[in-house]
Enzyme design. Structure first.
Site, mmCIF file in Angstrom:
data_model
loop_
_atom_site.group_PDB
_atom_site.id
_atom_site.type_symbol
_atom_site.label_atom_id
_atom_site.label_comp_id
_atom_site.label_asym_id
_atom_site.label_seq_id
_atom_site.Cartn_x
_atom_site.Cartn_y
_atom_site.Cartn_z
ATOM 1 N N CYS A 179 0.863 -1.379 -0.030
ATOM 2 C CA CYS A 179 0.108 -0.093 0.003
ATOM 3 C C CYS A 179 0.707 1.331 -0.227
ATOM 4 O O CYS A 179 0.416 2.364 -0.183
ATOM 5 C CB CYS A 179 -0.843 -0.089 1.326
ATOM 6 S SG CYS A 179 -0.755 -1.152 2.600
ATOM 7 N N GLU A 241 1.739 7.453 -7.719
ATOM 8 C CA GLU A 241 1.056 6.137 -7.775
ATOM 9 C C GLU A 241 -0.034 6.281 -8.699
ATOM 10 O O GLU A 241 -0.145 5.524 -9.712
ATOM 11 C CB GLU A 241 0.598 5.653 -6.496
ATOM 12 C CG GLU A 241 0.161 4.203 -6.477
ATOM 13 C CD GLU A 241 -0.555 3.891 -4.932
ATOM 14 O OE1 GLU A 241 -1.211 4.883 -4.448
ATOM 15 O OE2 GLU A 241 -0.075 2.908 -4.533
ATOM 16 N N CYS A 383 1.858 6.389 7.730
ATOM 17 C CA CYS A 383 0.951 7.487 7.063
ATOM 18 C C CYS A 383 0.960 8.643 7.846
ATOM 19 O O CYS A 383 0.724 9.698 7.306
ATOM 20 C CB CYS A 383 -0.022 7.231 6.171
ATOM 21 S SG CYS A 383 0.069 5.586 5.549
#
Lengths: 454, 181
Positions: A179, A241, A383
């Site tokens: 991820c 991404e 994150c």
């Protein structure tokens, strides 16, 4: 594409950024402007967080500030200091789109955004603002306020299933999480022969993008071509991404534009919306529903913990009673844990801060990495500490900011009625109506990807 | 910190990398409405200390809180005052005459007026180090410097230490001298 840049007019050459860059991608002589080597950069934005070389009225004069703000395409309402290291902003594109009635704009915000965004509106560090954020996004005129937390739950269904499959069918192990786009890029750049260890799952952002333009469009009775997907991320690499050419499984580019948490702050202020005084509102359903498992994706160890909560059920057919997996929580660089799931002892690892990855890679290469599943996050504590999160004026507050954001994330998880991804009504619904089953044909089309390998 | 004019912040140019973290933290510690993140800032970043670069070194320059402070003596309006040994800005009395800035031998005072921002015309004010009297843990610049290039100098303490070291050196010479006889 250039994502992270260091402004030659402003950089003092102090090289503080080089100390935090996990991939030694910043070059230059001391005392001279530094350069980001784009090929090596993983776009984590830790240099952006670190840099204190600001556009100074005294040294650069008043014109320079306006010039730089225009160069960086930031709204004229931005008054905050501008620093040498910065991410290339796509906010101006979004501002144009918000005025285009022909587009069906859908927004998603990552788990870590809701524990950061309020800081830029004067609330204490790590204030949880999920309801205020949903309200603020709605005031901006998005047609649907969906959520990356929903697709975080979806990611767990896919990734958990993939893990069980790899374990039971003797697939490539250990499996690594995928991820974090900075981590994926690092693997592709430096160890393409090892990318088979990465989960084939797309990140929650990209899963959401593909789902919103297909299933979501159907639910909202609009054409997929009309859907414009906006994502708000704590991360400076997510824009890279989103631009990857293979990220178009919906038939169009799955995510149209990415802005950071800080840029959402600029946008709200530009539109005169004070997040601090917003009421608490809900996300739009069903693609804004989420569980505690989706909510903890933003902290290091969170993806692992969410995966264990569901993986346990996938392996044993039973429900895990105590969902607080303290063994994988924390902020040490590499944490190991063993989880009993029926007859299987699941061996897991959590790496946080890409600076800690080399010894793990060495073990992987030597065949001595005794683990089924390893989570990797590029940023210092996952994150919540991403390159696009609110930036601290003094590094003396960094530890407090991380700790507060982490605590807010776990508190949020604890307070949610459902804490396992497979319990989410929206997840059950999307499999029943659209995807059929995790790792099924449709999932592979929309939710999985491949990487650069040798 | 107590005592007259005995304390000030001093930078070590050997350690300073010129990163400007001290200036940003200083600004954050002193401006109304500025909290902990960059996004809470709505005014131009003018700090109370000034990173200065020569051909070979960088270091922030800040007030020495002089004993017979020339800035204080030159101020026409009482905009500067001595408080707990430090020379600090006293309310909104500054008329921007720039006497203090010129009087300061270090260049540690910034008058912010029209010359640095047209909007400030007619509303000049004085910016200088106040040693962060209300900040727990001492000056913000010292706390934030990533290279520990800043320290609070306690003049009296340093003098005492130097005198002791001088005495010890004399003692050592005496002892070794005895050994020679």
């Amino acid at each position: 594409m250039a994502v992270i840049q260091i402004d030659k007019d402003i950089c003092t050459g102090c090289q503080e950024c080089t100390k935090v860059c996990p991939v030694y991608a910043i070059e230059g002589n001391p005392g001279e402007a530094q350069t980001v080597v784009a090929e090596r950069c993983v776009m984590c934005g830790q240099c952006v967080q670190k840099c204190k070389s600001y556009v100074s009225l005294i040294d650069h004069g008043p014109e320079m500030y306006n010039k730089k703000r225009e160069e960086r395409m930031l709204p004229e309402t931005v008054r905050e200091p501008l620093f040498a290291a910065h991410n290339v902003s796509h906010l101006a594109e979004l501002i144009k789109v918000l005025d285009d009635p022909s587009l069906f704009t859908i927004v998603q915000a990552a788990p870590a955004v809701r524990v950061g965004i309020a800081e830029d509106f004067g609330l204490p560090l790590g204030s949880l603002a999920s309801g205020k954020m949903a309200a603020g996004l709605r005031r901006l005129g998005f047609k649907k306020v969906y959520d990356t937390n929903f697709s975080a739950d979806l990611t767990i269904m896919e990734e958990g299933t993939e893990l069980v499959k790899r374990v039971t069918e003797k697939g490539v192990l250990p499996m690594f999480t995928s991820c974090c786009p900075g981590w994926v890029r690092y693997m592709e750049n430096t160890h393409p022969e090892l990318t088979k260890h990465l989960s084939s799952c797309k990140s929650p952002q990209q899963m959401a993008g593909a789902v919103f333009k297909t299933y979501g469009a159907k639910l909202d009775a609009v054409e997929g071509a009309k859907v414009y997907n906006v994502s708000v991320m704590p991360c400076t690499c997510k824009t890279f991404e989103a631009a990857r050419e293979e990220m178009n499984s919906s038939g169009w580019q799955d995510i149209d534009v990415v802005i950071t948490t800080r840029e959402l702050g600029y946008l709200l202020k530009y539109k005169g919306i004070d997040l601090a005084t917003m009421p608490d509102e809900e996300f739009d359903m069903p693609l804004g529903e989420y569980t505690g498992a989706g909510a903890i994706f933003g902290v290091t160890g969170g993806v692992m913990e969410a995966a264990i909560r569901t993986g346990y059920t996938l392996i044993t057919g039973k429900e895990l009673k105590d969902v607080d997996i303290n063994a994988v929580r924390g902020n040490e660089g590499f944490r190991r844990a063993e989880i009993k799931a029926g007859d299987l002892t699941l061996k897991v690892g959590v790496v946080t801060n890409l600076k800690n990855i080399d010894p793990v890679i060495e073990q992987l290469q030597a065949g001595t990495l005794d683990a089924h599943f390893v989570e990797v996050m590029t940023c210092p504590e996952g994150c919540i500490s991403g390159g696009g999160q609110p930036k601290l004026l003094s590094d003396t507050d960094t530890a407090e900011a991380y700790q507060s954001r982490r605590k807010a994330t776990y508190d949020h998880d604890k307070a949610l009625p459902k804490r396992k991804s497979h319990e989410s009504g929206a997840i059950k619904k999307i499999y029943a109506e659209f995807l059929e089953k995790p790792n099924g044909h449709k999932s592979h089309e929309l939710l999985h990807t491949s990487y650069k390998s040798e | 910190m107590s005592g007259e004019g005995a304390y000030f912040v001093l930078a070590d140019p050997e350690k300073c990398t010129g990163c400007r973290a001290c200036e940003v933290a200083c600004f954050a510690a002193h401006r109304q409405g500025v909290l902990k993140t960059v996004g809470t800032v709505t005014t131009p970043l003018i700090p109370n200390l000034y990173l200065t670069r020569t051909g070979t070194i960088t270091m922030p320059i800040q007030c020495h809180h002089c004993e017979n402070a020339p800035c204080l003596q030159s101020c026409l309006t009482g905009a500067l005052e001595r408080k707990n040994g430090s020379v600090v800005v006293n309310g909104n009395k500054c008329i921007g005459c720039r006497n203090c800035a010129l009087a300061c031998p270090f260049g540690a005072i910034q008058i912010a007026g029209a010359e640095i921002l047209p909007e400030l015309a007619g509303a000049a004010s004085v910016f200088k180090c106040d040693l962060c009297p209300d900040r727990e843990g001492g000056p913000a610049c010292v706390a934030t410097c990533p290279n520990e290039a800043l320290r609070v100098v306690d003049t009296e303490e340093e003098l005492r230490e130097k005198r002791i070291r001088s005495s010890e050196a004399a003692e050592a010479i005496q002892v070794s001298g005895k050994g020679v006889q």
